[in-house]
Motif scaffolding. Sequence first.
Motif: not given
Length: 191
Positions: A91-95
């Motif tokens: 949720s903070a860094l993406g995939r």
Amino acid sequence: MSGTAELHAATLTPSKRDLLAAWLITQSWFEGPAAEADIVGSFRFVDPEDEVGVETLLVAAGGQVYHVPVTYRSAPFDEGLGRLIGTMEHSALGRRWVYDATVDPVYVAELVRVIREGDTEADLERDGNPVDKTATAEGSGVDPVADATGMVRIARKIDDPAFKLDRARGLLTARFKLGDEQREAVVAVLR
């Protein structure tokens, strides 16, 4: 100490446990029921380039503890060596592309360095505050006159009698708690 790993308060989809459970059943060394897989501890190393997340997970299943080092990358590993475990949304860094770290050059280089220098796992912080560790690791150090760039062998099963320590020039020892019992095991050998 291997530096400080900054953790994020984040949601992972799928969870590490769910991602690993689907992958573990495809591995020849895994004998436990994946439905029982439980992460009982973990420790981190820090990529000197701060590009790749490096974490070792200790996973219990079917009465056995497994040593599962993984790397987290922001893009697919394009060198043809990677063993993809799967992808997750952070949720903070993406995939994130999650790989079996045993063939990831970032992990292998850091593992060899930790063993060779007698270093330890990274400290953990979240928003500048220390985070409690669920496992620790310590390299044995290697005599500086020895050739310390040899081959690394990884134990997949904790306390596996088939994992030999002969000809070891250096070791990585992990410490973790399993239930009420404090455990210690050699998880990697530098030959």
